[in-house]
Design an enzyme around this catalytic site. Structure first.
Site, PDB file in Angstrom:
ATOM      1  N   GLY A   1      -1.444   0.609 -13.720  1.00  0.00           N
ATOM      2  CA  GLY A   1      -1.510   2.506 -13.419  1.00  0.00           C
ATOM      3  C   GLY A   1      -1.407   1.689 -11.605  1.00  0.00           C
ATOM      4  N   CYS A   2      -0.795   2.949 -11.494  1.00  0.00           N
ATOM      5  CA  CYS A   2      -0.153   2.241  -9.436  1.00  0.00           C
ATOM      6  C   CYS A   2      -0.731   2.345  -8.443  1.00  0.00           C
ATOM      7  CB  CYS A   2       0.511   4.134  -9.670  1.00  0.00           C
ATOM      8  SG  CYS A   2       0.348   5.350  -9.525  1.00  0.00           S
ATOM      9  N   TYR A   3      -1.719   2.856  -8.204  1.00  0.00           N
ATOM     10  CA  TYR A   3      -2.645   2.798  -7.699  1.00  0.00           C
ATOM     11  C   TYR A   3      -3.356   1.425  -8.006  1.00  0.00           C
ATOM     12  CZ  TYR A   3      -2.683   7.877  -5.559  1.00  0.00           C
ATOM     13  OH  TYR A   3      -2.064   9.241  -5.396  1.00  0.00           O
ATOM     14  N   THR A   4      -3.915   1.238  -9.277  1.00  0.00           N
ATOM     15  CA  THR A   4      -4.710   0.227  -9.217  1.00  0.00           C
ATOM     16  C   THR A   4      -3.565  -1.460  -8.659  1.00  0.00           C
ATOM     17  OG1 THR A   4      -3.927   0.195 -11.161  1.00  0.00           O
ATOM     18  CG2 THR A   4      -5.931   1.212 -10.692  1.00  0.00           C
ATOM     19  N   THR A   5      -1.950  -0.694  -9.238  1.00  0.00           N
ATOM     20  CA  THR A   5      -1.830  -2.191  -8.871  1.00  0.00           C
ATOM     21  C   THR A   5      -1.298  -2.376  -7.239  1.00  0.00           C
ATOM     22  OG1 THR A   5       0.359  -1.728 -11.057  1.00  0.00           O
ATOM     23  CG2 THR A   5       0.736  -3.157  -8.859  1.00  0.00           C
TER      24      THR A   5
END
Lengths: 363, 363, 363, 363
Positions: free
Chosen positions: D162-166
């Site tokens: 995911g974007c946030y998780t990256t």
């Protein structure tokens, strides 16, 4: 009718011009003297064309030949002749020299700057400037109106709180006083619109550098950090320590502070969302400008746009043992000029909302 | 004290909610009935949290059990019982059916929509919808307040002008009446903020499609074209023909219209910038909401933000034989709700500025 | 392999840094010398952190001890040693002194500034500055690539067109050459993002003054006016006269020009939308960067974001006898650095699209 | 030459269209099949005019009569005939049904959605949907490329993070592995541009509701929370617990995550800013897309605009015993399509940066 005569020192900065907006429509106040370092001698409407035609009508009674609409230099004696109360809206380090002179003239003073918010040692450490005179500092009432209402009522000199600090303290203080949280491990992640940086030009306020961009700045080093810690500690009687990280949002107005408040172990598993909501409601029941949002709802900055409201939403994260408070203000209103007018009202025994009754501009 | 009881049909669109903002603070008006098709039965503050706490205080007198803060369905009979005047803020094609019923109940009506602004043939050609009843259309006073003040004063039914058309007509009419320009070759290049498209969802109002983007739309086909031509012709007694090109600006509020007005040959070389300025000043000398900018200064949309002002700047280009007029309004205020309230004031003999005295929000 | 050695004079302005972006990825070019007046001696990545790590990798071959990534002062002799071609991106009035020296050293020159675009008399009248030497001006090839491709191919000195003028001329020229329109009554209403104003600080680029705001500026007085008139006249063989009004859009990149082209009487009623479309398609059939939009579709600025495209949409308004052309470019690419690289490619016989093949960034 | 044939399922969402942008310029990939649920049968350039003229040129080899530029329905058999590898960019809950079919056909799969990132129990609890088949989940390689490079190299099925998780994991993992911080009390305050919400219409992406506004959402309830905890725990071998609060920024692209990492008591007073910087530098020394900023510098979202970079700035607050990491990515590139292409490159043994070498678009 009270009819307060009002001077603004630093009328052409963003906080100053917001004072003009609010006081032009204040039924008990009359602007009589506006100063500007950058634009002395010019007409206010030449600097701010949005005020075209507005000052003439409401300020006909000015005692000066050239009228209130002409921006003046700072002249303490003339101000004393034509004003009852003076708002100062100046860069850090400038008001500490002026305030004693103004007070000596019998003027009441509301200082929007940071010079009289924290003790000398903290001021020197964080502002890297000469602190104000200690006696004057002791005289200052720290005007977070909701907390200091009774002291403000009798005050002659108000030190108006900072923008970030207003948003953060109003969100944190009820929890701290309730004993739910560990005040030594507070984290405040705050986000501000660009008008908080003032009207000064520089790459930090350059449109193409800010627009469609988001950044953090002054992490761990922002001068509002000691202000929050000092006044939270004073008001709650508990030692507090705050990690404060401000960020810049590509918008003009608004502050949103997300405060992460670690639960005391005794509060874990006991405290409920409802209890939190009710405690905050009660805490602010006589505060017309603080609105506690229903459980599950978080406020947005636009929902207080152009007004003196501070809206607060609360979330209890039992899983991670955190109480998260989201608070929003308009940085130029409740974060500066609006709270200053609110303090003016309380200072003079007017209804706290006088001149501040507008609805938010939405959308 | 007049104390007008006011209903709003279509209160949760952007023009409707702007009416709520203005009327909540209007000293002579009281909101008594708010309808919403999308949110019937819900509390207004649940739909628009920025109104949290605002309706209770000012609307205590509502005759309905569940209070004015609960959104209602349209019910003409109940409206007739609790209101003196009704604002309609509905999508095109919906108010023409309602207006006759409301008028029949003895209500005064101010329609913010486009159904009664132009004759049936033009309406059908440009709106591609069934036109309003011809008798009702004849009854409607076209409420461009500055031009139609005397007719508005005695009216029971106002057709409130469109947003683009307000900005354009106020800028063009003085020149047209002065005989300086050729009304058959007018070009209006207009730019609007996104709130003009309303609150309806779609790719045309999707943030990521609009932000950091600029576009033209409906060139030569926008329904405000015949409205401008028809009313400019009526007011000036001259045939006018307008090329109208609207554009979408990545901002929420504001319209700026740049009108290119070709000089009549007799005016070329004769007319001066000063003469133009003075003619406009005189034309609007009794119009508190129109501000003519000093020669060489052009208005910006933010300089009228949140207010009912229309600011106009003028440039005489002798080299290309064009008079260029730049006019700005807040599309939701002077372009919709504000002008509607202005018409309400004139209709009922109140001071034209009642409830509309705020200063622009700047920055 | 060609491997052009490239110097940029004025590398830290927005056009300069866009040249860096494009040339870093250009397979036949190598940056060897970057100058900056404001930041001499500093590392480029310290001024523009987005370039962190990018210059080292691609510029290992720099002949200077401190590497290309260190910003230099202007030194014509050193530039002559390490570069084949020089891009100048300087404020008006500065390149006219430098160009003769650079040419004398046998360097090829591409000047992105306005000093060599129009004859001395026009330059003095509109720029209010000393014009360039007449002989040097005559040597300059005006590099609107699509129109001047063959001249550019053999050139040693290119005067790169202005941003507004590129968008306007590409949209107008096919109609003018086709004889459809009256070139003496052209109106161009242009809208630009803020990066067009450069990186200089001032209230005109201050975020809080620009954001959520829209304004016109320099109406009838912008220095691109004579450039458009002069080069349209040259290219079409017809006298043209242009009313040009630029506006500022609250976005960073992009220009949209709406050109109002009055139809010749012979064209009225005859010309069709299809014919216009086909004429434009044919005019630009060998121009990979000009895209004519299908009938009824208008381009948006974001649809060319970050690329060298100029997209054009056309509307024939038979009712008002106007042909309306809407054209969009990225002001920093096709309006500055991109067209400069396009000219570099053509100058050196490379494929016109070399290093410019990116797709628009959308959204 | 490798020449991979690539299909995209869900090509008209924002992540899908970003894949198109990147793959159109990827020297080893060829787009052969694009699906769209909403626009089946339409030309891609009709849906996204910024692609006008771009697909024809590069996709001439398509095996379909109507060409790759026509959007298709999902047809696994046809995809198997014309593609080697398939990217899925679908709403949560849709790819778990498709992936087994695609794998069975011998296709390699890169899933940009969330269906295969976390185990079934976590997926059900946070997504409130049916989880993917457990065997398929076990087959998925979680493609945070910098951490999982060797596993990605041999994979046939990648679950793209995911974007946030990256943004969060890349900033936190080096500190966690170094043993400096208490992983059970991590706070991540994240801020995203609006494109992260996709192209779907609704009030949550309506321009007038988002512009000049800032808000928090899904505090304590966002589905990226368990993804961060699960993969940080796996990669570090330590139990982690994360308070995660996402916010919406009025901009289109970009994520900035501010991670508050409480120091272990043993690290307090020992750890230095330099040590932290060097550890991070070393951790990412072979990772071309991670750039550690010099001490005292924090990255801004615009500094990675349009690129696959993740930039990280670090601040050690000895006073409050916190390590604060600020990381930025372009949510559509490193947060979605770019990392997917990076994984494609690693999967097929290409240089990790192939097709991703662009410089950030600044400003």
């Amino acid at each position: 009718m009270i009819d307060l005569k009002v001077a603004i020192i630093g009328a052409t900065g963003y906080a100053g011009i917001e004072l003009v907006r609010l006081l032009l429509r204040h039924p008990e106040a009359e602007l009589t003297y506006l100063t500007s370092d950058s634009y002395t001698g010019q007409e206010l409407a030449a600097v701010y064309p949005h005020l075209t035609g507005l000052l003439q009508s409401s300020l006909a009674l000015s005692i000066h030949d050239d009228g209130v609409s002409t921006l003046k230099a700072i002249d303490v004696h003339t101000i004393a002749q034509c004003a009852d109360v003076v708002f100062l809206s100046l860069p850090a380090g400038l008001s500490s020299a002026l305030v004693p002179q103004l007070l000596e003239q019998g003027l009441r003073v509301i200082d929007l700057g940071g010079d009289h918010r924290i003790p000398a040692d903290l001021y020197e450490a964080w502002y890297k400037k000469m602190p104000a005179d200690a006696a004057i500092f002791r005289q200052a009432v720290y005007g977070l109106t909701e907390i200091a209402r009774t002291k403000v009522a009798g005050a002659t000199f108000i030190s108006n709180p900072g923008c970030y600090t207003t948003a953060a303290q109003l969100a944190i203080l009820p929890s701290l006083q309730a004993g739910w949280i560990d005040g030594r491990r507070i984290i405040i992640d705050a986000k501000s619109g660009v008008s908080g940086a003032g009207r000064g030009v520089g790459l930090g306020t350059h449109f193409s550098e800010i627009n469609e961009n988001f950044k953090a700045y002054k992490i761990g080093a922002h001068q509002h950090t000691p202000e929050i810690e000092y006044h939270l500690s004073l008001a709650s009687g508990q030692d507090t320590c705050v990690t404060f990280a401000p960020h810049l949002v590509p918008m003009t107005r608004g502050i949103l502070a997300t405060s992460y408040l670690p639960l005391q172990s005794k509060a874990c598993g006991q405290l409920t969302q409802e209890q939190i909501y009710e405690t905050y409601q009660e805490f602010y029941q006589d505060s017309p400008f603080v609105r506690i949002r229903p459980i599950g709802q978080f406020p947005q900055t636009k929902e207080v746009y152009g007004t003196n409201y501070c809206d607060i939403g609360l979330y209890l994260d039992q899983r991670t043992k955190q109480l998260i408070a989201v608070s929003v203000i308009d940085n130029l209103v409740k974060g500066a000029a609006g709270q200053a007018v609110q303090n003016l009202n309380v200072m003079y025994g007017l209804d706290e909302t006088t001149g501040l009754e507008m609805s938010p501009l939405y959308p």
